[in-house]
Motif scaffolding. Structure first.
Motif, mmCIF file in Angstrom:
data_model
loop_
_atom_site.group_PDB
_atom_site.id
_atom_site.type_symbol
_atom_site.label_atom_id
_atom_site.label_comp_id
_atom_site.label_asym_id
_atom_site.label_seq_id
_atom_site.Cartn_x
_atom_site.Cartn_y
_atom_site.Cartn_z
ATOM 1 N N LYS A 115 38.312 33.861 46.993
ATOM 2 C CA LYS A 115 37.942 34.515 48.243
ATOM 3 C C LYS A 115 38.331 33.656 49.439
ATOM 4 N N LYS A 116 38.107 32.342 49.333
ATOM 5 C CA LYS A 116 38.485 31.445 50.424
ATOM 6 C C LYS A 116 39.988 31.451 50.635
ATOM 7 N N GLN A 117 40.742 31.488 49.546
ATOM 8 C CA GLN A 117 42.185 31.524 49.632
ATOM 9 C C GLN A 117 42.656 32.818 50.298
ATOM 10 N N ALA A 118 42.003 33.933 49.937
ATOM 11 C CA ALA A 118 42.356 35.226 50.529
ATOM 12 C C ALA A 118 42.094 35.219 52.030
ATOM 13 N N VAL A 119 41.002 34.586 52.455
ATOM 14 C CA VAL A 119 40.682 34.495 53.881
ATOM 15 C C VAL A 119 41.726 33.664 54.604
ATOM 16 N N ARG A 120 42.140 32.543 53.989
ATOM 17 C CA ARG A 120 43.161 31.693 54.615
ATOM 18 C C ARG A 120 44.487 32.432 54.736
ATOM 19 N N GLU A 121 44.838 33.186 53.698
ATOM 20 C CA GLU A 121 46.093 33.943 53.728
ATOM 21 C C GLU A 121 46.057 35.032 54.802
ATOM 22 N N ALA A 122 44.920 35.708 54.915
ATOM 23 C CA ALA A 122 44.784 36.750 55.935
ATOM 24 C C ALA A 122 44.870 36.154 57.330
ATOM 25 N N ALA A 123 44.246 34.976 57.518
ATOM 26 C CA ALA A 123 44.305 34.316 58.825
ATOM 27 C C ALA A 123 45.735 33.908 59.169
ATOM 28 N N PHE A 124 46.474 33.424 58.167
ATOM 29 C CA PHE A 124 47.871 33.043 58.386
ATOM 30 C C PHE A 124 48.708 34.251 58.788
ATOM 31 N N MET A 125 48.575 35.345 58.028
ATOM 32 C CA MET A 125 49.328 36.556 58.332
ATOM 33 C C MET A 125 48.971 37.086 59.713
ATOM 34 N N GLY A 126 47.702 37.028 60.063
ATOM 35 C CA GLY A 126 47.276 37.502 61.372
ATOM 36 C C GLY A 126 47.854 36.674 62.495
ATOM 37 N N ALA A 127 47.841 35.353 62.346
ATOM 38 C CA ALA A 127 48.356 34.472 63.391
ATOM 39 C C ALA A 127 49.856 34.686 63.603
ATOM 40 N N VAL A 128 50.603 34.787 62.511
ATOM 41 C CA VAL A 128 52.053 34.976 62.617
ATOM 42 C C VAL A 128 52.371 36.347 63.217
ATOM 43 N N THR A 129 51.665 37.357 62.758
ATOM 44 C CA THR A 129 51.900 38.712 63.268
ATOM 45 C C THR A 129 51.577 38.799 64.750
ATOM 46 N N ALA A 130 50.479 38.183 65.173
ATOM 47 C CA ALA A 130 50.110 38.205 66.587
ATOM 48 C C ALA A 130 51.187 37.552 67.440
ATOM 49 N N SER A 131 51.730 36.447 66.954
ATOM 50 C CA SER A 131 52.791 35.757 67.691
ATOM 51 C C SER A 131 54.032 36.644 67.822
ATOM 52 N N ILE A 132 54.393 37.336 66.735
ATOM 53 C CA ILE A 132 55.573 38.208 66.754
ATOM 54 C C ILE A 132 55.379 39.379 67.708
#
Length: 234
Positions: free
Chosen positions: A8-25
């Motif tokens: 679950k912690k890994q899934a949260v980290r992955e979602a945060a990463f995807m969100g940060a990159v997507t927001a930047s794009i």
């Protein structure tokens, strides 16, 4: 820590990463769209000046012969820029959901956001989701994290897209005795509509705040627990 908790912690980290990159794009996309819009505006100004000069010369100075074609093209460019800007804004809002600590969701806002993002998926089946204005003036906040609410809403929308075609689905956000509800109203009150079955993989999440889906004759209803303050106020 057990394996489930670590996953679950890994899934949260992955979602945060995807969100940060997507927001930047999405920010970069907005910059690109702004340049296209400015260029279209400049082209429009030049066409207008060309026509003004032609009128001032009483027709002795001919205007740009492709004026009408370029005017149509500029209008189409502005329309697509607005469409792209709306899509980029919706994607940006979605990208910021994973890094939000909020445990409550404005259901009207979340439902509108989802429909703006899945428009292309719905159009493939010629389905249009229309969010009813409703009578409630204040935000209807559910005691449910935004991502969990979005996933539940998408689960119902996906089931409708797979079952129906060539129709409009009205969606109403409101209150009921059971809590806050999002009603996906079937066309013609459900008469003649094929059965809509929620997939076995449908999951409203975990915990006390999880939304519950019920299938009725004329609608599919998602019930969300209201925020304590709203429940007390009701």
């Amino acid at each position: 820590m057990n394996a489930s908790g670590e996953n679950k912690k890994q899934a949260v980290r992955e979602a945060a990463f995807m969100g940060a990159v997507t927001a930047s794009i999405t920010h970069e996309m907005q910059n690109v769209l702004a340049i296209i819009q400015q260029s279209a505006g400049l082209m429009g100004d030049l066409l207008h000046l060309s026509r003004v000069d032609s009128l001032k010369s009483l027709g002795f100075r001919k205007g740009f012969q492709h004026h009408d074609k370029f005017s149509t093209l500029i209008a189409a460019m502005n329309e697509q820029v607005e469409r792209g800007s709306n899509l980029s804004d919706g994607l940006n809002r979605l990208a910021h959901v994973p890094d939000s600590p909020a445990e409550t969701t404005d259901l009207k806002s979340a439902t509108g956001l989802l429909f703006s993002l899945i428009g292309r998926i719905a159009r493939k089946r010629r389905i249009e989701f229309v969010l009813e204005p409703g009578e409630e003036r204040l935000p209807l906040k559910a005691q449910c994290p935004p991502m969990q609410a979005l996933m539940a809403l998408y689960g119902v929308a996906q089931a409708l897209i797979e079952a129906l075609s060539g129709c409009m689905v009205r969606v109403a956000v409101g209150t009921a005795e059971s809590g806050l509800v999002v009603d996906f109203l079937l066309p013609e009150g459900g008469a003649g509509s094929p059965p809509v079955v929620l997939p076995e993989s449908f999951d409203g999440g975990e915990g006390a705040g999880r939304p519950v889906a019920t299938t009725q004759a004329d609608r599919i209803r998602l019930v969300f627990p209201p925020c304590p303050a709203d429940a007390a106020g009701g």
